[in-house]
Design a protein around this motif. Structure first.
Motif, PDB file in Angstrom:
ATOM      1  N   ALA A   1       0.852  -1.192   0.000  1.00 40.64           N
ATOM      2  CA  ALA A   1       0.000   0.000   0.000  1.00 40.64           C
ATOM      3  C   ALA A   1       0.883   1.236   0.000  1.00 40.64           C
ATOM      4  O   ALA A   1       2.066   1.177   0.331  1.00 40.64           O
ATOM      5  CB  ALA A   1      -0.910  -0.001   1.218  1.00 40.64           C
ATOM      6  N   ALA A   2       0.296   2.361  -0.385  1.00 42.66           N
ATOM      7  CA  ALA A   2       1.042   3.623  -0.414  1.00 42.66           C
ATOM      8  C   ALA A   2       0.194   4.717   0.201  1.00 42.66           C
ATOM      9  O   ALA A   2      -1.008   4.804  -0.080  1.00 42.66           O
ATOM     10  CB  ALA A   2       1.418   3.984  -1.851  1.00 42.66           C
ATOM     11  N   PHE A   3       0.814   5.542   1.039  1.00 45.77           N
ATOM     12  CA  PHE A   3       0.068   6.598   1.707  1.00 45.77           C
ATOM     13  C   PHE A   3       1.035   7.643   2.250  1.00 45.77           C
ATOM     14  O   PHE A   3       2.191   7.352   2.557  1.00 45.77           O
ATOM     15  CB  PHE A   3      -0.773   6.023   2.845  1.00 45.77           C
ATOM     16  N   PRO A   4       0.572   8.886   2.393  1.00 45.81           N
ATOM     17  CA  PRO A   4       1.417   9.928   2.988  1.00 45.81           C
ATOM     18  C   PRO A   4       1.675   9.599   4.449  1.00 45.81           C
ATOM     19  O   PRO A   4       0.778   9.146   5.165  1.00 45.81           O
ATOM     20  CB  PRO A   4       0.579  11.199   2.848  1.00 45.81           C
ATOM     21  N   ILE A   5       2.884   9.856   4.906  1.00 43.00           N
ATOM     22  CA  ILE A   5       3.241   9.505   6.282  1.00 43.00           C
ATOM     23  C   ILE A   5       3.806  10.731   7.010  1.00 43.00           C
ATOM     24  O   ILE A   5       4.461  11.581   6.410  1.00 43.00           O
ATOM     25  CB  ILE A   5       4.279   8.345   6.292  1.00 43.00           C
ATOM     26  N   GLY A   6       3.495  10.798   8.293  1.00 39.43           N
ATOM     27  CA  GLY A   6       4.051  11.857   9.133  1.00 39.43           C
ATOM     28  C   GLY A   6       3.346  13.184   9.031  1.00 39.43           C
ATOM     29  O   GLY A   6       3.838  14.179   9.578  1.00 39.43           O
ATOM     30  N   VAL A   7       2.186  13.223   8.370  1.00 39.46           N
ATOM     31  CA  VAL A   7       1.516  14.504   8.141  1.00 39.46           C
ATOM     32  C   VAL A   7       0.051  14.477   8.558  1.00 39.46           C
ATOM     33  O   VAL A   7      -0.757  15.260   8.083  1.00 39.46           O
ATOM     34  CB  VAL A   7       1.637  14.927   6.658  1.00 39.46           C
ATOM     35  N   GLY A   8      -0.309  13.572   9.455  1.00 39.49           N
ATOM     36  CA  GLY A   8      -1.657  13.558   9.988  1.00 39.49           C
ATOM     37  C   GLY A   8      -2.697  12.941   9.091  1.00 39.49           C
ATOM     38  O   GLY A   8      -3.889  13.129   9.319  1.00 39.49           O
ATOM     39  N   GLN A   9      -2.282  12.181   8.071  1.00 38.37           N
ATOM     40  CA  GLN A   9      -3.234  11.541   7.178  1.00 38.37           C
ATOM     41  C   GLN A   9      -3.554  10.113   7.594  1.00 38.37           C
ATOM     42  O   GLN A   9      -4.418   9.469   7.001  1.00 38.37           O
ATOM     43  CB  GLN A   9      -2.682  11.541   5.743  1.00 38.37           C
ATOM     44  N   VAL A  10      -2.843   9.602   8.595  1.00 43.62           N
ATOM     45  CA  VAL A  10      -3.071   8.251   9.098  1.00 43.62           C
ATOM     46  C   VAL A  10      -3.120   8.312  10.613  1.00 43.62           C
ATOM     47  O   VAL A  10      -2.913   9.361  11.214  1.00 43.62           O
ATOM     48  CB  VAL A  10      -1.959   7.284   8.633  1.00 43.62           C
ATOM     49  N   ILE A  11      -3.397   7.188  11.248  1.00 43.57           N
ATOM     50  CA  ILE A  11      -3.452   7.191  12.708  1.00 43.57           C
ATOM     51  C   ILE A  11      -2.092   7.605  13.272  1.00 43.57           C
ATOM     52  O   ILE A  11      -1.039   7.309  12.698  1.00 43.57           O
ATOM     53  CB  ILE A  11      -3.879   5.824  13.268  1.00 43.57           C
ATOM     54  N   PRO A  12      -2.089   8.302  14.394  1.00 44.59           N
ATOM     55  CA  PRO A  12      -0.842   8.814  14.964  1.00 44.59           C
ATOM     56  C   PRO A  12       0.208   7.746  15.229  1.00 44.59           C
ATOM     57  O   PRO A  12       1.403   8.006  15.134  1.00 44.59           O
ATOM     58  CB  PRO A  12      -1.301   9.461  16.276  1.00 44.59           C
ATOM     59  N   GLY A  13      -0.236   6.509  15.551  1.00 42.93           N
ATOM     60  CA  GLY A  13       0.737   5.453  15.800  1.00 42.93           C
ATOM     61  C   GLY A  13       1.600   5.153  14.591  1.00 42.93           C
ATOM     62  O   GLY A  13       2.801   4.893  14.719  1.00 42.93           O
ATOM     63  N   TRP A  14       1.004   5.223  13.407  1.00 41.14           N
ATOM     64  CA  TRP A  14       1.784   5.008  12.181  1.00 41.14           C
ATOM     65  C   TRP A  14       2.694   6.201  11.900  1.00 41.14           C
ATOM     66  O   TRP A  14       3.871   6.029  11.579  1.00 41.14           O
ATOM     67  CB  TRP A  14       0.851   4.771  11.004  1.00 41.14           C
ATOM     68  N   ASP A  15       2.140   7.389  12.011  1.00 38.40           N
ATOM     69  CA  ASP A  15       2.962   8.582  11.775  1.00 38.40           C
ATOM     70  C   ASP A  15       4.175   8.616  12.695  1.00 38.40           C
ATOM     71  O   ASP A  15       5.294   8.929  12.281  1.00 38.40           O
ATOM     72  CB  ASP A  15       2.124   9.845  11.995  1.00 38.40           C
ATOM     73  N   ALA A  16       3.961   8.320  13.964  1.00 38.68           N
ATOM     74  CA  ALA A  16       5.036   8.444  14.945  1.00 38.68           C
ATOM     75  C   ALA A  16       6.091   7.360  14.809  1.00 38.68           C
ATOM     76  O   ALA A  16       7.277   7.612  15.020  1.00 38.68           O
ATOM     77  CB  ALA A  16       4.452   8.412  16.367  1.00 38.68           C
TER      78      ALA A  16
END
Length: 345
Positions: free
Chosen positions: A149-164
């Motif tokens: 899968a592909a998705f923006p990371i670290g910018v609030g587009q996914v759950i905080p656990g993934w971003d962090a």
């Protein structure tokens, strides 16, 4: 739990105008769009921390509280979490029975990759398997679909656990994330995920692409027909596309290679990472990943899932391509799209 917009799972999604207009199919990565934080500590040594902030953005879980999430790094196997299987292949995830759910957001690096580190704002490409701690239910995984899968990371587009926890990891890394409700979905149920669930993910970091990702600067330039849309700009940089006045509108999808890259040809069913510039047939800008600062990733050539990017099948990675897309009814005009093929997985 199937997604509704490209490259981001239904619970991990951000809307893209081009996708909505042109019916770009969704990728699945079902479990990631929420909020929150937690301050409690879980047993296990912490050697490093990473922080991300989740805001009230598209894809955020309804009712979630924006906050910063801090990810603690533990030794592999801490807390009784066990993973078997080769990196990149579908893992077997075993959780300890009868143990209370952890209350701290953690990651365990099982295999350290040697690729480029993931940066905040990148488009992250990853394989994953997710399981609820209490029920031990696998609620989704990308491996059975045969595609990351592909998705923006670290910018609030996914759950905080993934971003962090995923920002900063190198491509090639396999990690286990344990995500308490506050950094997941809080008290919101998500399909097969009950409200208040602690989640555990095995994630394979396949790669990432930042704002400056592009096709090859030394790709072999091709000549476009004089009577159609024109593409200008240096290879490896943001292009411009114009539609000369009086150009006949397309009646079926078209493809012209502007410059041929040296990579492997894109195969049907692959996830393609790309930069694109879109104008309508009057030459008015519609959307640009160059403008938004994050490339796009989505599947192409999937039977039964028509995509405006299906014309990329057979095109070598590194190429620049002009796609022409006919009008769809009275509401959607024809488009000219310039695509830089960055990678294919």
């Amino acid at each position: 739990m199937d997604p509704e917009v490209p490259s981001v799972p239904s619970t991990l999604r951000r809307a893209r105008p081009l996708a909505a207009l042109l019916l770009v199919p969704a990728l699945s990565l079902t479990a990631l769009a929420g909020c929150g934080s937690d301050e409690d500590d879980q047993a296990g040594g912490s050697t490093s921390e990473a922080t991300a902030t989740a805001g009230s953005t598209p894809g955020a879980t309804p009712g979630a509280t924006p906050s910063a999430a801090t990810c603690e790094t533990q030794e592999a196997g801490a807390g009784g979490v066990e993973v078997t299987g080769e990196p990149g292949a579908k893992p077997e995830l075993t959780l300890p029975e009868g143990e209370p759910a952890p209350t701290t957001l953690t990651r365990q690096v099982l295999t350290e990759g040697d690729g480029e580190p993931v940066e905040s704002g990148d488009l992250l490409v990853a394989g994953y398997l997710g399981k609820t701690w209490k029920e031990g239910t696998v609620f989704d995984n990308s491996y059975d679909r045969g595609q990351p899968a592909a998705f923006p990371i670290g910018v609030g587009q996914v759950i905080p656990g993934w971003d962090a926890c995923l920002v900063g990891l190198n491509a090639g890394t396999r990690t286990v994330l344990t995500i308490p409700p506050a950094q997941g979905y809080g008290d919101q149920a998500q399909g097969e995920i009950p409200a208040g669930s602690t989640l555990v993910f095995v994630v394979d970091v396949v790669g990432s692409a930042g704002a400056d990702a592009a096709g090859e600067a030394d790709a072999s330039q091709e000549e476009l027909p004089a009577q159609g849309p024109q593409v200008e700009g240096e290879l490896g940089q943001r292009p411009t596309v114009t539609v000369p006045e009086g150009t006949a509108e397309p009646t079926e999808p078209g493809q012209q290679v502007v410059a041929t890259g040296s990579g492997d040809p894109v195969e049907a069913g692959q996830l393609v990472v790309m930069q694109y510039e879109v104008v309508d047939w009057t030459g008015q800008p519609v959307e640009s990943t160059w403008e938004t600062g994050t490339p796009y990733g989505g599947p192409v050539g999937v039977q039964g899932q028509g995509s405006p990017f299906d014309g990329l099948v057979g095109v070598p990675v590194g190429s620049r391509v002009l796609l022409t897309i006919p009008a769809q009814g009275e509401q959607t005009p024809p488009y000219a799209v310039v695509v830089d093929v960055v990678a294919a997985y």
